[in-house]
Design an enzyme around this catalytic site. Structure first.
Site, PDB file in Angstrom:
ATOM      1  N   PRO A 133      13.821   1.969  -3.421  1.00  0.00           N
ATOM      2  CA  PRO A 133      13.812   3.311  -3.085  1.00  0.00           C
ATOM      3  C   PRO A 133      12.500   3.707  -2.392  1.00  0.00           C
ATOM      4  O   PRO A 133      11.275   3.444  -2.921  1.00  0.00           O
ATOM      5  CB  PRO A 133      13.999   4.146  -4.316  1.00  0.00           C
ATOM      6  CG  PRO A 133      13.560   3.291  -5.426  1.00  0.00           C
ATOM      7  CD  PRO A 133      14.001   1.906  -4.971  1.00  0.00           C
ATOM      8  N   CYS A 163       7.313   6.925 -10.638  1.00  0.00           N
ATOM      9  CA  CYS A 163       6.475   7.833  -9.826  1.00  0.00           C
ATOM     10  C   CYS A 163       5.120   8.167 -10.537  1.00  0.00           C
ATOM     11  O   CYS A 163       5.026   8.769 -11.441  1.00  0.00           O
ATOM     12  CB  CYS A 163       7.227   9.044  -9.371  1.00  0.00           C
ATOM     13  SG  CYS A 163       6.183  10.026  -8.105  1.00  0.00           S
ATOM     14  N   LYS A 197      14.453   2.984 -13.020  1.00  0.00           N
ATOM     15  CA  LYS A 197      13.467   2.387 -12.552  1.00  0.00           C
ATOM     16  C   LYS A 197      12.063   2.629 -13.063  1.00  0.00           C
ATOM     17  O   LYS A 197      11.780   3.773 -12.869  1.00  0.00           O
ATOM     18  CB  LYS A 197      13.399   2.306 -10.919  1.00  0.00           C
ATOM     19  CG  LYS A 197      12.331   1.613 -10.167  1.00  0.00           C
ATOM     20  CD  LYS A 197      12.508   1.609  -8.738  1.00  0.00           C
ATOM     21  CE  LYS A 197      11.494   1.017  -7.994  1.00  0.00           C
ATOM     22  NZ  LYS A 197      10.182   1.716  -7.641  1.00  0.00           N
ATOM     23  N   GLY A 225       7.707  -5.848  -6.811  1.00  0.00           N
ATOM     24  CA  GLY A 225       6.301  -5.453  -6.361  1.00  0.00           C
ATOM     25  C   GLY A 225       5.725  -6.693  -5.732  1.00  0.00           C
ATOM     26  O   GLY A 225       5.854  -7.792  -6.006  1.00  0.00           O
ATOM     27  N   ASP A 226       5.208  -6.330  -4.487  1.00  0.00           N
ATOM     28  CA  ASP A 226       4.490  -7.180  -3.594  1.00  0.00           C
ATOM     29  C   ASP A 226       4.961  -8.228  -2.860  1.00  0.00           C
ATOM     30  O   ASP A 226       4.402  -9.504  -2.539  1.00  0.00           O
ATOM     31  CB  ASP A 226       3.046  -7.669  -4.433  1.00  0.00           C
ATOM     32  CG  ASP A 226       2.300  -6.788  -4.775  1.00  0.00           C
ATOM     33  OD1 ASP A 226       2.300  -5.680  -4.413  1.00  0.00           O
ATOM     34  OD2 ASP A 226       1.508  -6.691  -5.698  1.00  0.00           O
ATOM     35  N   GLY A 255      10.353  -3.144  -1.060  1.00  0.00           N
ATOM     36  CA  GLY A 255       9.838  -2.130  -0.643  1.00  0.00           C
ATOM     37  C   GLY A 255       9.241  -1.947   0.672  1.00  0.00           C
ATOM     38  O   GLY A 255      10.013  -1.887   1.919  1.00  0.00           O
ATOM     39  N   ARG A 256       7.997  -2.303   0.698  1.00  0.00           N
ATOM     40  CA  ARG A 256       7.314  -2.399   1.883  1.00  0.00           C
ATOM     41  C   ARG A 256       7.633  -3.479   3.029  1.00  0.00           C
ATOM     42  O   ARG A 256       7.251  -3.395   4.164  1.00  0.00           O
ATOM     43  CB  ARG A 256       5.742  -2.200   1.398  1.00  0.00           C
ATOM     44  CG  ARG A 256       5.397  -0.943   0.821  1.00  0.00           C
ATOM     45  CD  ARG A 256       4.031  -1.211   0.306  1.00  0.00           C
ATOM     46  NE  ARG A 256       4.071  -1.900  -0.749  1.00  0.00           N
ATOM     47  CZ  ARG A 256       2.934  -2.278  -1.767  1.00  0.00           C
ATOM     48  NH1 ARG A 256       1.637  -1.850  -1.447  1.00  0.00           N
ATOM     49  NH2 ARG A 256       3.025  -2.885  -2.717  1.00  0.00           N
TER      50      ARG A 256
HETATM   51  C1  FMN Z   1       6.091   4.781   0.872  1.00  0.00           C
HETATM   52  C2  FMN Z   1       6.707   4.790  -0.508  1.00  0.00           C
HETATM   53  C3  FMN Z   1       7.615   5.527  -1.048  1.00  0.00           C
HETATM   54  C4  FMN Z   1       8.058   5.104  -2.565  1.00  0.00           C
HETATM   55  N1  FMN Z   1       8.908   6.041  -3.140  1.00  0.00           N
HETATM   56  C5  FMN Z   1       9.636   5.813  -4.076  1.00  0.00           C
HETATM   57  C6  FMN Z   1      10.598   6.517  -4.599  1.00  0.00           C
HETATM   58  O1  FMN Z   1      11.280   7.540  -4.073  1.00  0.00           O
HETATM   59  N2  FMN Z   1      11.323   6.146  -5.702  1.00  0.00           N
HETATM   60  C7  FMN Z   1      10.830   4.989  -6.449  1.00  0.00           C
HETATM   61  O2  FMN Z   1      11.238   4.793  -7.478  1.00  0.00           O
HETATM   62  N3  FMN Z   1      10.024   4.259  -5.964  1.00  0.00           N
HETATM   63  C8  FMN Z   1       9.123   4.585  -4.874  1.00  0.00           C
HETATM   64  N4  FMN Z   1       8.380   3.739  -4.174  1.00  0.00           N
HETATM   65  C9  FMN Z   1       7.965   2.693  -4.748  1.00  0.00           C
HETATM   66  C10 FMN Z   1       8.618   1.505  -4.557  1.00  0.00           C
HETATM   67  O3  FMN Z   1      10.127   1.405  -4.735  1.00  0.00           O
HETATM   68  C11 FMN Z   1       8.386  -0.027  -4.912  1.00  0.00           C
HETATM   69  O4  FMN Z   1       8.337   0.151  -6.285  1.00  0.00           O
HETATM   70  C12 FMN Z   1       6.770  -0.471  -4.699  1.00  0.00           C
HETATM   71  O5  FMN Z   1       6.541  -0.073  -3.365  1.00  0.00           O
HETATM   72  C13 FMN Z   1       6.510  -1.679  -4.976  1.00  0.00           C
HETATM   73  O6  FMN Z   1       7.365  -2.525  -4.191  1.00  0.00           O
HETATM   74  P1  FMN Z   1       6.710  -3.192  -2.753  1.00  0.00           P
HETATM   75  O7  FMN Z   1       5.505  -4.009  -3.039  1.00  0.00           O
HETATM   76  O8  FMN Z   1       7.862  -4.239  -2.545  1.00  0.00           O
HETATM   77  O9  FMN Z   1       6.677  -2.028  -1.821  1.00  0.00           O
HETATM   78  C14 FMN Z   1       7.744   4.035  -2.962  1.00  0.00           C
HETATM   79  C15 FMN Z   1       6.909   3.247  -2.237  1.00  0.00           C
HETATM   80  C16 FMN Z   1       6.409   3.387  -1.047  1.00  0.00           C
HETATM   81  C17 FMN Z   1       5.342   2.600  -0.504  1.00  0.00           C
END
Ligand code: FMN
Length: 361
Positions: free
Chosen positions: A40, A124, A163, A225-226, A248-249
């Site tokens: 998300p 969050c 989450k 994560g990452d 996510g990213r």
């Molecule tokens: C721009 C942005 C918005 C996010 N919004 C949410 C969200 O609405 N709800 C949530 O549970 N996590 C949110 N996250 C966290 C991501 O779901 C994820 O846990 C976090 O980015 C780590 O994963 P990644 O390294 O693959 O990005 C957000 C992350 C980013 C970068």
């Protein structure tokens, strides 16, 4: 969103080949088309983006976090966030809020949209959310969690998921305790972002801890994560004890990450700049079907184009040119010109450089 744009046969063939390699997974009662799910992300994971990612191999998706109070007050902008495209298959709606009664009320409304599951945001780190007791603050006082989960669980028929982060800070790593309470109350699975709240987005996700948790967890664990590149994702997928992974990213800069994670060594499959352009064209269609607010389409489109173009040659020049265009049509013209001009170019991203160190989970 009725548009049925098709991909070119060459792109579709690559998608189909990699799509067919994805193993299905079942987490509790919920089936997904792949163990790689879209995480998300607020202001990003609306219906157009989620649908696009499902079509590009995400095994399932989760909406951005939606305020339970906004839903209960019938706030127009909030209610729009609950929209699900009819072609989305494996979608969860994520709610946030500190109060079990308000969350249960909102969950009933969200359920009417027929998501596959309803997810609670317990990760969050943002002050505005945490100071009211929502997001990761829910992990601070576990004595209230049983009732909180129970109120939501009794309000809905679709599965309930959560989450979380690993804990509030290094001195209070309590993901395991939260998982046990969740299990008692009938939660289906737990996605864990491997950082504490205090860590926000600093440092690295603690995968050793995630693997340890997954090994003994009474509930299916989705590690997060990452996982920024398909190589990182593929490596983790082969070795992990988690039942699924959440990205996510990574997908923001590589929309093909869910597919490329299933590449084999002797494959001759590469996603080209023209494939990226096709994805952008489709995304534009989906955005225009989703909203008639031109400004929203323009802003969303530009932001995603910039992310998708990351790592391609001469991207800075392209970005500057694109931001000077007055409207969607011109943005698309400049984008087409750019991707045509670099049609033999390769994407190179330095994953050691921090990308988007902020978010709502
Ligand atoms: C721009 C942005 C918005 C996010 N919004 C949410 C969200 O609405 N709800 C949530 O549970 N996590 C949110 N996250 C966290 C991501 O779901 C994820 O846990 C976090 O980015 C780590 O994963 P990644 O390294 O693959 O990005 C957000 C992350 C980013 C970068």
């Amino acid at each position: 969103m009725a548009n049925n744009r098709t991909f070119s046969p060459s792109l579709q063939a690559k998608i189909d080949t990699l799509m067919s390699r994805r193993p299905k997974v079942k987490l509790g009662d919920i089936s997904f088309d792949s163990p790689l799910l879209l995480a998300p992300m607020s202001s990003i994971c609306t219906a157009p983006y989620r649908l696009l990612m499902e079509e590009l191999g995400a095994g399932g998706t989760v909406s951005e976090l939606v305020s339970c109070h906004g839903i209960n007050y019938k706030n127009e902008k909030t209610v729009k966030m609950l929209e699900i495209h009819p072609r989305e298959k494996n979608i969860g709606l994520q709610l946030f809020g500190e109060d079990g009664t308000a969350m249960a009320e909102a969950a009933k409304v969200a359920q009417e949209r027929e998501p596959k599951f309803i997810d609670i945001n317990m990760g969050c780190p943002v002050r505005k959310v945490v100071s009211k007791g929502g997001g990761s603050a829910l992990m601070k006082d576990t004595s209230k969690l049983g009732k909180y989960f129970n109120q939501m669980k009794s309000a809905i028929e679709v599965p309930l998921t959560i989450k979380i982060r690993t804990g509030w800070d290094d001195d209070s790593i309590n993901a395991q305790e939260v998982i046990h309470i969740a299990k008692e109350e009938g939660v289906e699975f737990v996605a864990i972002h491997g950082r504490t709240r205090t860590q926000a987005y600093k440092g690295l996700a603690n995968w050793d801890l995630l693997e340890t948790i997954a090994q003994t967890s009474p509930l299916p664990i989705i590690g997060n994560g990452d996982l920024h590149s398909w190589q990182m994702t593929q490596k983790r997928l082969m070795a992990t004890r988690c039942q699924a992974l959440m990205l996510g990213r990574g997908p923001l800069r590589n929309p093909f990450i869910f597919l490329e994670s299933f590449l084999k060594e002797d494959d001759d499959i590469q996603f080209t700049p023209s494939d990226y352009l096709e994805v952008i064209e489709r995304f534009r269609d989906y955005l225009e079907e989703y909203t008639d607010r031109e400004r929203t389409v323009l802003i969303t489109l530009r932001k995603n184009i910039v992310w998708m173009a990351a790592g391609f040659p001469n991207v800075t020049h392209f970005r500057n040119a694109m931001f000077q265009t007055p409207d969607i049509e011109e943005t698309m013209n400049v984008t087409r010109e750019y991707f045509d001009a670099i049609k033999d170019g390769h994407k190179k991203i330095d994953h050691n450089q921090v990308f988007m160190a902020g978010g709502h989970g």
